[in-house]
Structure formats: C-alpha cells, structure tokens
Design a protein around this motif. Structure first.
Motif, PDB file in Angstrom:
ATOM      1  N   PRO A   1       0.829  -1.217   0.000  1.00 45.95           N
ATOM      2  CA  PRO A   1       0.000   0.000   0.000  1.00 45.95           C
ATOM      3  C   PRO A   1       0.864   1.269   0.000  1.00 45.95           C
ATOM      4  O   PRO A   1       1.825   1.373   0.753  1.00 45.95           O
ATOM      5  CB  PRO A   1      -0.801  -0.121   1.302  1.00 45.95           C
ATOM      6  N   GLY A   2       0.517   2.183  -0.874  1.00 46.14           N
ATOM      7  CA  GLY A   2       1.255   3.439  -0.988  1.00 46.14           C
ATOM      8  C   GLY A   2       2.482   3.377  -1.874  1.00 46.14           C
ATOM      9  O   GLY A   2       3.088   4.405  -2.168  1.00 46.14           O
ATOM     10  N   GLN A   3       2.874   2.185  -2.306  1.00 47.14           N
ATOM     11  CA  GLN A   3       4.066   2.063  -3.147  1.00 47.14           C
ATOM     12  C   GLN A   3       3.810   2.574  -4.563  1.00 47.14           C
ATOM     13  O   GLN A   3       4.707   3.108  -5.199  1.00 47.14           O
ATOM     14  CB  GLN A   3       4.550   0.613  -3.180  1.00 47.14           C
ATOM     15  N   LEU A   4       2.583   2.419  -5.042  1.00 45.25           N
ATOM     16  CA  LEU A   4       2.218   2.914  -6.368  1.00 45.25           C
ATOM     17  C   LEU A   4       1.567   4.281  -6.197  1.00 45.25           C
ATOM     18  O   LEU A   4       0.518   4.404  -5.578  1.00 45.25           O
ATOM     19  CB  LEU A   4       1.261   1.945  -7.057  1.00 45.25           C
ATOM     20  N   GLN A   5       2.220   5.297  -6.731  1.00 44.85           N
ATOM     21  CA  GLN A   5       1.708   6.666  -6.652  1.00 44.85           C
ATOM     22  C   GLN A   5       1.633   7.224  -8.072  1.00 44.85           C
ATOM     23  O   GLN A   5       2.646   7.608  -8.646  1.00 44.85           O
ATOM     24  CB  GLN A   5       2.596   7.532  -5.767  1.00 44.85           C
ATOM     25  N   GLY A   6       0.411   7.236  -8.618  1.00 47.70           N
ATOM     26  CA  GLY A   6       0.247   7.666 -10.003  1.00 47.70           C
ATOM     27  C   GLY A   6       0.894   6.650 -10.920  1.00 47.70           C
ATOM     28  O   GLY A   6       0.538   5.476 -10.915  1.00 47.70           O
ATOM     29  N   ILE A   7       1.895   7.101 -11.691  1.00 49.69           N
ATOM     30  CA  ILE A   7       2.620   6.181 -12.578  1.00 49.69           C
ATOM     31  C   ILE A   7       3.980   5.797 -11.990  1.00 49.69           C
ATOM     32  O   ILE A   7       4.785   5.162 -12.664  1.00 49.69           O
ATOM     33  CB  ILE A   7       2.805   6.786 -13.995  1.00 49.69           C
ATOM     34  N   ASP A   8       4.217   6.154 -10.736  1.00 55.25           N
ATOM     35  CA  ASP A   8       5.492   5.874 -10.076  1.00 55.25           C
ATOM     36  C   ASP A   8       5.360   4.712  -9.100  1.00 55.25           C
ATOM     37  O   ASP A   8       4.412   4.656  -8.315  1.00 55.25           O
ATOM     38  CB  ASP A   8       5.980   7.094  -9.294  1.00 55.25           C
ATOM     39  N   ILE A   9       6.345   3.817  -9.147  1.00 55.89           N
ATOM     40  CA  ILE A   9       6.468   2.776  -8.133  1.00 55.89           C
ATOM     41  C   ILE A   9       7.619   3.215  -7.236  1.00 55.89           C
ATOM     42  O   ILE A   9       8.760   3.312  -7.691  1.00 55.89           O
ATOM     43  CB  ILE A   9       6.751   1.394  -8.747  1.00 55.89           C
TER      44      ILE A   9
ATOM     45  N   TYR B   1      14.463   6.733  -4.918  1.00 58.52           N
ATOM     46  CA  TYR B   1      14.432   5.978  -6.169  1.00 58.52           C
ATOM     47  C   TYR B   1      13.015   5.500  -6.467  1.00 58.52           C
ATOM     48  O   TYR B   1      12.342   4.959  -5.601  1.00 58.52           O
ATOM     49  CB  TYR B   1      15.390   4.779  -6.102  1.00 58.52           C
ATOM     50  N   ARG B   2      12.597   5.712  -7.698  1.00 59.50           N
ATOM     51  CA  ARG B   2      11.280   5.266  -8.140  1.00 59.50           C
ATOM     52  C   ARG B   2      11.387   4.727  -9.559  1.00 59.50           C
ATOM     53  O   ARG B   2      12.255   5.129 -10.319  1.00 59.50           O
ATOM     54  CB  ARG B   2      10.272   6.403  -8.062  1.00 59.50           C
ATOM     55  N   ILE B   3      10.484   3.826  -9.884  1.00 56.40           N
ATOM     56  CA  ILE B   3      10.382   3.292 -11.240  1.00 56.40           C
ATOM     57  C   ILE B   3       9.129   3.906 -11.851  1.00 56.40           C
ATOM     58  O   ILE B   3       8.051   3.841 -11.258  1.00 56.40           O
ATOM     59  CB  ILE B   3      10.287   1.753 -11.232  1.00 56.40           C
ATOM     60  N   ILE B   4       9.279   4.506 -13.025  1.00 60.29           N
ATOM     61  CA  ILE B   4       8.157   5.169 -13.689  1.00 60.29           C
ATOM     62  C   ILE B   4       7.590   4.229 -14.752  1.00 60.29           C
ATOM     63  O   ILE B   4       8.322   3.732 -15.607  1.00 60.29           O
ATOM     64  CB  ILE B   4       8.606   6.498 -14.320  1.00 60.29           C
ATOM     65  N   ILE B   5       6.279   4.011 -14.687  1.00 64.71           N
ATOM     66  CA  ILE B   5       5.604   3.162 -15.663  1.00 64.71           C
ATOM     67  C   ILE B   5       5.000   4.084 -16.725  1.00 64.71           C
ATOM     68  O   ILE B   5       3.970   4.708 -16.505  1.00 64.71           O
ATOM     69  CB  ILE B   5       4.495   2.304 -14.997  1.00 64.71           C
ATOM     70  N   ASN B   6       5.680   4.177 -17.859  1.00 64.63           N
ATOM     71  CA  ASN B   6       5.201   5.052 -18.940  1.00 64.63           C
ATOM     72  C   ASN B   6       4.677   4.206 -20.099  1.00 64.63           C
ATOM     73  O   ASN B   6       4.527   2.993 -19.975  1.00 64.63           O
ATOM     74  CB  ASN B   6       6.311   6.015 -19.385  1.00 64.63           C
ATOM     75  N   GLN B   7       4.414   4.832 -21.210  1.00 64.06           N
ATOM     76  CA  GLN B   7       3.839   4.131 -22.369  1.00 64.06           C
ATOM     77  C   GLN B   7       4.697   2.949 -22.813  1.00 64.06           C
ATOM     78  O   GLN B   7       4.170   1.915 -23.204  1.00 64.06           O
ATOM     79  CB  GLN B   7       3.644   5.105 -23.530  1.00 64.06           C
ATOM     80  N   ALA B   8       6.001   3.086 -22.746  1.00 66.37           N
ATOM     81  CA  ALA B   8       6.882   2.004 -23.190  1.00 66.37           C
ATOM     82  C   ALA B   8       6.811   0.784 -22.270  1.00 66.37           C
ATOM     83  O   ALA B   8       7.244  -0.306 -22.648  1.00 66.37           O
ATOM     84  CB  ALA B   8       8.319   2.503 -23.278  1.00 66.37           C
ATOM     85  N   CYS B   9       6.253   0.950 -21.076  1.00 63.49           N
ATOM     86  CA  CYS B   9       6.158  -0.154 -20.107  1.00 63.49           C
ATOM     87  C   CYS B   9       4.788  -0.813 -20.082  1.00 63.49           C
ATOM     88  O   CYS B   9       4.562  -1.715 -19.291  1.00 63.49           O
ATOM     89  CB  CYS B   9       6.462   0.362 -18.700  1.00 63.49           C
ATOM     90  N   ASN B  10       3.867  -0.367 -20.912  1.00 62.42           N
ATOM     91  CA  ASN B  10       2.492  -0.860 -20.795  1.00 62.42           C
ATOM     92  C   ASN B  10       2.244  -2.197 -21.488  1.00 62.42           C
ATOM     93  O   ASN B  10       1.163  -2.755 -21.396  1.00 62.42           O
ATOM     94  CB  ASN B  10       1.481   0.199 -21.261  1.00 62.42           C
ATOM     95  N   GLY B  11       3.223  -2.717 -22.195  1.00 60.78           N
ATOM     96  CA  GLY B  11       3.086  -4.033 -22.806  1.00 60.78           C
ATOM     97  C   GLY B  11       2.545  -4.040 -24.223  1.00 60.78           C
ATOM     98  O   GLY B  11       2.389  -5.116 -24.815  1.00 60.78           O
ATOM     99  N   MET B  12       2.280  -2.891 -24.806  1.00 60.68           N
ATOM    100  CA  MET B  12       1.711  -2.865 -26.157  1.00 60.68           C
ATOM    101  C   MET B  12       2.733  -3.205 -27.242  1.00 60.68           C
ATOM    102  O   MET B  12       2.364  -3.743 -28.285  1.00 60.68           O
ATOM    103  CB  MET B  12       1.082  -1.498 -26.449  1.00 60.68           C
ATOM    104  N   ILE B  13       3.986  -2.919 -27.017  1.00 58.05           N
ATOM    105  CA  ILE B  13       4.994  -3.199 -28.054  1.00 58.05           C
ATOM    106  C   ILE B  13       5.068  -4.693 -28.366  1.00 58.05           C
ATOM    107  O   ILE B  13       4.958  -5.086 -29.539  1.00 58.05           O
ATOM    108  CB  ILE B  13       6.368  -2.608 -27.675  1.00 58.05           C
ATOM    109  N   PRO B  14       5.216  -5.584 -27.377  1.00 60.32           N
ATOM    110  CA  PRO B  14       5.242  -7.003 -27.738  1.00 60.32           C
ATOM    111  C   PRO B  14       3.908  -7.500 -28.299  1.00 60.32           C
ATOM    112  O   PRO B  14       3.888  -8.402 -29.143  1.00 60.32           O
ATOM    113  CB  PRO B  14       5.596  -7.718 -26.430  1.00 60.32           C
TER     114      PRO B  14
END
Length: 158
Positions: free
Chosen positions: A48-56, A62-75
């Motif tokens: 809980p609280g680890q996901l804030q918007g598009i940030d983990i 340190y945070r990991i940003i989930i952007n368009q390139a991470c959404n899985g559409m490319i494969p």
C-alpha cells in the motif's frame, strides 16, 4: 516465406502507426487504457502506498516510472503483426490476437513485479538494467515466440 516477411513488416508498421505512435486519437486512447490496466494490475501486488500515479516508489530516493513504453503494447503489436502475416483463417487470427493480448497483459505485470522485486533487493538501482532490459525483455520475447509457435501449431490443425 518472402510473402510472410513482407506482410509482417507491413502489418508491423501499420499497427505501430495506428495503435502505438502518439499521433492518432486511437493510439492515445489505447495506450492510456493499457497503461491504466497495467497500473491497476500492479496495485494488487505492490505494498500500500508504493504505487503513486505512474510511479512505483522503491525508496525515498528511487522510483520506477511506468510510462507508455512499459504498458506491454509493443510485444502485443509484434505478435499481432506475426499473426496477421501468417496464412490462416480470420477467426483463428482474431482469437489468437485476443488470447495473446490477455497473456501479454498478465506477463507484463509479472515482468514489472519481477523488476520491482529485484531492484528492492541488495544492489538496488544497479539491478535495474539486468532485471529490466535483459531479464524482463527476455521474458516478453520468449512469451511472444511461444504464443506464435502455438498459433502456428493450431492453425495447421484447423
């Protein structure tokens, strides 16, 4: 084989242009929807609280940003182009495209969770490159190849 390669490249360019590149309303909507789906799936497994918007959030620095390139559409697009280029029945192609999308959506969430787990371990940020770029992308590639192999097998049966 030449026909398959030409069709594959054609469908790959077409699908990237229509469904991924942020130049059409369809692509913008689809990528937003897919990113939202990915983030919703991740929210079930992160603390809980680890996901804030598009940030983990890994730690305060340190945070990991989930952007368009991470959404899985490319494969998904690579798989769809392969399926569309391969000679088989239209209904079978449609069913495998839907199935492939569902599988890739789940595998992509698992991939991101693996990256988060490995980055949270000792070594932290130094683990990101091999966890994301090597292990994560290898998981997506093997999944895509296996799905296409299964598609080819089932298209020969029917």
């Amino acid at each position: 084989m030449k026909r398959f390669v030409k069709l594959y490249l054609f469908y790959l360019l077409l699908l990237f242009g229509l469904l991924y590149m942020p130049v059409t309303p369809l692509a913008l909507w689809l990528n937003h929807l897919q990113s939202s789906l990915t983030l919703t799936g991740l929210a079930y497994f992160l603390t809980p609280g680890q996901l804030q918007g598009i940030d983990i959030i890994i730690n305060p620095h340190y945070r990991i940003i989930i952007n368009q390139a991470c959404n899985g559409m490319i494969p998904v697009i690579f798989l769809w182009a392969s399926i569309l280029a391969y000679p088989s029945k239209l209904l079978l192609k449609f069913l495998w495209m839907v199935w492939g999308y569902a599988v890739f959506s789940i595998v992509n969430i698992i991939r991101i969770l693996i990256v988060v787990y490995l980055v949270e371990q000792q070594g932290g940020q130094q683990n990101f490159y091999w966890a994301h770029d090597l292990l994560g992308n290898a998981l997506l590639m093997v999944t895509g190849l296996f799905l296409f192999y299964l598609f080819i097998r089932t298209s020969r049966i029917s």
